[in-house]
Design an enzyme around this catalytic site. Structure first.
Site, PDB file in Angstrom:
ATOM      1  N   LYS A  58      30.372  -6.225  18.500  1.00  0.00           N
ATOM      2  CA  LYS A  58      28.924  -6.274  18.254  1.00  0.00           C
ATOM      3  C   LYS A  58      28.549  -5.240  17.188  1.00  0.00           C
ATOM      4  O   LYS A  58      27.748  -5.497  16.299  1.00  0.00           O
ATOM      5  CB  LYS A  58      28.143  -6.003  19.540  1.00  0.00           C
ATOM      6  CG  LYS A  58      28.183  -7.156  20.527  1.00  0.00           C
ATOM      7  CD  LYS A  58      27.303  -8.306  20.047  1.00  0.00           C
ATOM      8  CE  LYS A  58      27.287  -9.466  21.002  1.00  0.00           C
ATOM      9  NZ  LYS A  58      26.571 -10.625  20.493  1.00  0.00           N
TER      10      LYS A  58
ATOM     11  N   GLY B  82      35.523   2.354  34.340  1.00  0.00           N
ATOM     12  CA  GLY B  82      34.810   2.031  33.081  1.00  0.00           C
ATOM     13  C   GLY B  82      33.338   1.712  33.277  1.00  0.00           C
ATOM     14  O   GLY B  82      32.600   1.631  32.301  1.00  0.00           O
TER      15      GLY B  82
ATOM     16  N   ASP C 284      31.545 -25.831  16.402  1.00  0.00           N
ATOM     17  CA  ASP C 284      32.071 -24.489  16.609  1.00  0.00           C
ATOM     18  C   ASP C 284      31.720 -23.670  15.374  1.00  0.00           C
ATOM     19  O   ASP C 284      31.981 -24.095  14.254  1.00  0.00           O
ATOM     20  CB  ASP C 284      33.595 -24.552  16.815  1.00  0.00           C
ATOM     21  CG  ASP C 284      34.106 -23.224  17.329  1.00  0.00           C
ATOM     22  OD1 ASP C 284      33.833 -22.184  16.681  1.00  0.00           O
ATOM     23  OD2 ASP C 284      34.758 -23.203  18.392  1.00  0.00           O
TER      24      ASP C 284
ATOM     25  N   ASN D 182      28.590 -25.036  20.805  1.00  0.00           N
ATOM     26  CA  ASN D 182      29.771 -25.846  21.136  1.00  0.00           C
ATOM     27  C   ASN D 182      29.916 -26.076  22.646  1.00  0.00           C
ATOM     28  O   ASN D 182      30.939 -26.593  23.089  1.00  0.00           O
ATOM     29  CB  ASN D 182      31.048 -25.202  20.576  1.00  0.00           C
ATOM     30  CG  ASN D 182      31.367 -23.868  21.240  1.00  0.00           C
ATOM     31  OD1 ASN D 182      30.622 -23.396  22.091  1.00  0.00           O
ATOM     32  ND2 ASN D 182      32.477 -23.265  20.846  1.00  0.00           N
TER      33      ASN D 182
ATOM     34  N   VAL E 248      24.475  -8.956  37.321  1.00  0.00           N
ATOM     35  CA  VAL E 248      24.441  -8.632  38.753  1.00  0.00           C
ATOM     36  C   VAL E 248      23.287  -9.356  39.458  1.00  0.00           C
ATOM     37  O   VAL E 248      23.431  -9.776  40.616  1.00  0.00           O
ATOM     38  CB  VAL E 248      24.399  -7.090  38.957  1.00  0.00           C
ATOM     39  CG1 VAL E 248      23.130  -6.481  38.380  1.00  0.00           C
ATOM     40  CG2 VAL E 248      24.525  -6.722  40.416  1.00  0.00           C
TER      41      VAL E 248
ATOM     42  N   ALA F 246      24.984 -16.987  19.878  1.00  0.00           N
ATOM     43  CA  ALA F 246      26.310 -17.421  20.339  1.00  0.00           C
ATOM     44  C   ALA F 246      27.290 -16.254  20.247  1.00  0.00           C
ATOM     45  O   ALA F 246      27.268 -15.492  19.282  1.00  0.00           O
ATOM     46  CB  ALA F 246      26.803 -18.577  19.484  1.00  0.00           C
ATOM     47  N   ALA F 247      28.124 -16.122  21.242  1.00  0.00           N
ATOM     48  CA  ALA F 247      29.106 -15.036  21.238  1.00  0.00           C
ATOM     49  C   ALA F 247      30.104 -15.235  22.365  1.00  0.00           C
ATOM     50  O   ALA F 247      29.877 -16.024  23.284  1.00  0.00           O
ATOM     51  CB  ALA F 247      28.403 -13.685  21.435  1.00  0.00           C
TER      52      ALA F 247
ATOM     53  N   TYR G 149      34.269  -5.687  23.135  1.00  0.00           N
ATOM     54  CA  TYR G 149      33.002  -6.420  23.009  1.00  0.00           C
ATOM     55  C   TYR G 149      31.962  -5.551  22.280  1.00  0.00           C
ATOM     56  O   TYR G 149      31.326  -5.985  21.319  1.00  0.00           O
ATOM     57  CB  TYR G 149      32.503  -6.828  24.400  1.00  0.00           C
ATOM     58  CG  TYR G 149      31.086  -7.346  24.434  1.00  0.00           C
ATOM     59  CD1 TYR G 149      30.768  -8.627  24.004  1.00  0.00           C
ATOM     60  CD2 TYR G 149      30.038  -6.536  24.896  1.00  0.00           C
ATOM     61  CE1 TYR G 149      29.452  -9.098  24.043  1.00  0.00           C
ATOM     62  CE2 TYR G 149      28.735  -6.999  24.940  1.00  0.00           C
ATOM     63  CZ  TYR G 149      28.451  -8.274  24.509  1.00  0.00           C
ATOM     64  OH  TYR G 149      27.144  -8.736  24.545  1.00  0.00           O
TER      65      TYR G 149
HETATM   66  P1  NAD Z   1      25.718 -17.481  27.125  1.00  0.00           P
HETATM   67  O1  NAD Z   1      27.193 -17.537  27.320  1.00  0.00           O
HETATM   68  O2  NAD Z   1      24.834 -18.066  28.163  1.00  0.00           O
HETATM   69  O3  NAD Z   1      25.326 -18.123  25.718  1.00  0.00           O
HETATM   70  C1  NAD Z   1      26.190 -18.144  24.598  1.00  0.00           C
HETATM   71  C2  NAD Z   1      26.105 -19.527  23.989  1.00  0.00           C
HETATM   72  O4  NAD Z   1      26.875 -19.556  22.773  1.00  0.00           O
HETATM   73  C3  NAD Z   1      26.665 -20.617  24.898  1.00  0.00           C
HETATM   74  O5  NAD Z   1      25.746 -21.692  24.967  1.00  0.00           O
HETATM   75  C4  NAD Z   1      27.979 -21.034  24.216  1.00  0.00           C
HETATM   76  O6  NAD Z   1      28.293 -22.396  24.473  1.00  0.00           O
HETATM   77  C5  NAD Z   1      27.682 -20.747  22.758  1.00  0.00           C
HETATM   78  N1  NAD Z   1      28.867 -20.416  21.940  1.00  0.00           N
HETATM   79  C6  NAD Z   1      29.770 -19.428  22.187  1.00  0.00           C
HETATM   80  N2  NAD Z   1      30.713 -19.418  21.223  1.00  0.00           N
HETATM   81  C7  NAD Z   1      30.391 -20.398  20.329  1.00  0.00           C
HETATM   82  C8  NAD Z   1      30.981 -20.870  19.117  1.00  0.00           C
HETATM   83  N3  NAD Z   1      32.113 -20.343  18.614  1.00  0.00           N
HETATM   84  N4  NAD Z   1      30.394 -21.915  18.469  1.00  0.00           N
HETATM   85  C9  NAD Z   1      29.246 -22.481  18.968  1.00  0.00           C
HETATM   86  N5  NAD Z   1      28.652 -22.065  20.110  1.00  0.00           N
HETATM   87  C10 NAD Z   1      29.213 -21.044  20.792  1.00  0.00           C
HETATM   88  O7  NAD Z   1      25.378 -15.916  26.888  1.00  0.00           O
HETATM   89  P2  NAD Z   1      23.979 -15.140  26.916  1.00  0.00           P
HETATM   90  O8  NAD Z   1      24.009 -14.241  28.097  1.00  0.00           O
HETATM   91  O9  NAD Z   1      22.855 -16.079  26.728  1.00  0.00           O
HETATM   92  O10 NAD Z   1      24.117 -14.222  25.624  1.00  0.00           O
HETATM   93  C11 NAD Z   1      23.453 -14.510  24.402  1.00  0.00           C
HETATM   94  C12 NAD Z   1      23.668 -13.352  23.451  1.00  0.00           C
HETATM   95  O11 NAD Z   1      23.071 -12.157  23.972  1.00  0.00           O
HETATM   96  C13 NAD Z   1      25.139 -13.022  23.208  1.00  0.00           C
HETATM   97  O12 NAD Z   1      25.293 -12.714  21.835  1.00  0.00           O
HETATM   98  C14 NAD Z   1      25.375 -11.793  24.071  1.00  0.00           C
HETATM   99  O13 NAD Z   1      26.433 -11.004  23.565  1.00  0.00           O
HETATM  100  C15 NAD Z   1      24.030 -11.102  23.956  1.00  0.00           C
HETATM  101  N6  NAD Z   1      23.729 -10.178  25.072  1.00  0.00           N
HETATM  102  C16 NAD Z   1      23.557 -10.680  26.339  1.00  0.00           C
HETATM  103  C17 NAD Z   1      23.226  -9.784  27.363  1.00  0.00           C
HETATM  104  C18 NAD Z   1      22.998 -10.277  28.780  1.00  0.00           C
HETATM  105  O14 NAD Z   1      22.657  -9.465  29.663  1.00  0.00           O
HETATM  106  N7  NAD Z   1      23.148 -11.580  29.073  1.00  0.00           N
HETATM  107  C19 NAD Z   1      23.099  -8.406  27.117  1.00  0.00           C
HETATM  108  C20 NAD Z   1      23.295  -7.956  25.819  1.00  0.00           C
HETATM  109  C21 NAD Z   1      23.584  -8.846  24.794  1.00  0.00           C
END
Ligand code: NAD
Length: 306
Positions: free
Chosen positions: A143, A265, A51, A32, A182, A72-73, A139
């Site tokens: 998960k 935290g 969505d 989305n 970071v 997505a999250a 969060y």
């Molecule tokens: P990001 O925010 O770049 O990507 C998330 C994507 O999901 C975005 O493109 C967003 O537009 C889409 N999205 C969110 N909610 C939505 C919905 N309701 N409907 C449709 N699309 C939706 O985040 P990321 O860093 O790429 O994370 C990807 C996954 O990896 C997530 O599940 C996150 O929890 C997990 N994760 C990330 C890290 C990290 O270090 N980045 C570490 C552990 C876990």
């Protein structure tokens, strides 16, 4: 084979899409664009701007994916602490919504992006998958709940899955706004000529994994790691000061850290064992921190907004 990637316009999801295309998958993206960017999506994929809280029947009936890779999250820990209801909707309800669609439309496998946040404060290092699970944030809790739903769907309806618990992911296309990693924040600050914000003494350690290795682990999970929960990490600890040193060599020798109070935290040390993933996925990280940092810096320099 057709793979549907949720969050495929985001940081990690878009690299998974690229890796799937390299391996000749047909790819569908559901995103989305709440935090993702349309320019991250390859023009070789079909993108549905939907969505995931909404009904997914139309897309699933039309596309009939073999595999769903759910990225997505709601990804912000601090946002989850202020908005636990929204976080639960995005991370638990959306996952259940997708799982229902997977069962209804005969999806063969569900691959899920989980997080080291499910473990909470480590009782010992490195953290293996059998380490007690005790999230410290909503969060991490959402998960963990999503993981449990996936396992229940598997037990009840026979849906195959792999759950991947990522450590700290960094690399190209990571957002520098909001709660960025970071590495992304430091590179952004360094390229702007600003001091790097260090919370605490900088001796705290993290397990940084390059995004392309995470993408490869997801594609490996399309073939292997059935019904497993696996840590995806580099398996090495790097202190924040060591990270700064790496950036110092690659960006500018005039870069300086500015020290702030430790944030309540914040976990002091984090290190995930990746032995199980290496065994079950026939995968291992192939980028050193130095390789990954250099590629990320090059990308940020060429995409810098002046
Ligand atoms: P990001 O925010 O770049 O990507 C998330 C994507 O999901 C975005 O493109 C967003 O537009 C889409 N999205 C969110 N909610 C939505 C919905 N309701 N409907 C449709 N699309 C939706 O985040 P990321 O860093 O790429 O994370 C990807 C996954 O990896 C997530 O599940 C996150 O929890 C997990 N994760 C990330 C890290 C990290 O270090 N980045 C570490 C552990 C876990």
């Amino acid at each position: 084979m057709k793979a549907l990637v949720t969050g495929g316009a985001g940081f990690i999801g878009s690299h998974i899409v690229d890796e799937l295309l390299l391996q000749n998958f047909d790819v569908i993206v559901l995103d989305n664009l709440s935090t993702g960017r349309v320019e991250n999506i390859s023009d070789r994929v079909i993108h549905y701007n939907v969505d995931l809280k909404d009904k997914l029947d139309l897309v699933f009936a039309k596309e009939r994916p073999d595999i769903v890779i759910h990225q997505a999250a709601q990804v912000s820990v601090s946002y989850s602490m202020k908005n636990p209801g929204f976080d639960a909707e995005e991370n638990i309800k959306v996952t259940v919504n997708l799982l229902e669609a997977c069962v209804k439309y005969g999806v063969k496998k569900f691959i899920f992006a989980s997080s080291a946040a499910v473990y909470g404060a480590p009782e010992y290092l490195p953290i293996g998958e059998d380490h007690p699970v005790d999230p410290l944030s909503f969060y991490g809790l959402s998960k963990r709940n999503a993981e449990t739903y996936i396992q229940m769907f598997s037990n009840t309806f026979g849906l195959n899955y792999t759950i991947l618990r990522y450590s700290n992911v960094y690399g190209m296309r990571q957002n520098t706004k909001g709660e960025a990693g970071v590495v992304a924040l430091f590179i952004d600050q360094a390229l702007r000529g600003e001091a790097l914000s260090v919370f605490g003494d900088g001796l705290q350690t993290r397990d940084f994994i390059f995004v392309k290795d995470v993408a490869k682990a997801n594609v490996a999970a399309c073939h292997y790691g059935d019904r497993k929960t696996l840590n995806i990490s580099q398996g090495t600890k790097t202190s924040i000061l060591e990270l700064i040193e790496e950036l110092y060599f690659n960006i500018s020798d005039s870069m300086s850290p500015s020290f702030h109070d430790e944030r309540p935290g914040d976990i002091r040390h984090s290190l995930l064992s990746n032995q199980e993933a290496k065994h079950w996925l026939d995968w291992e990280p192939s980028y050193t921190l130095s390789d990954g940092i250099q590629l990320t810096i090059k990308y940020c320099q060429s995409h810098q907004v002046h």
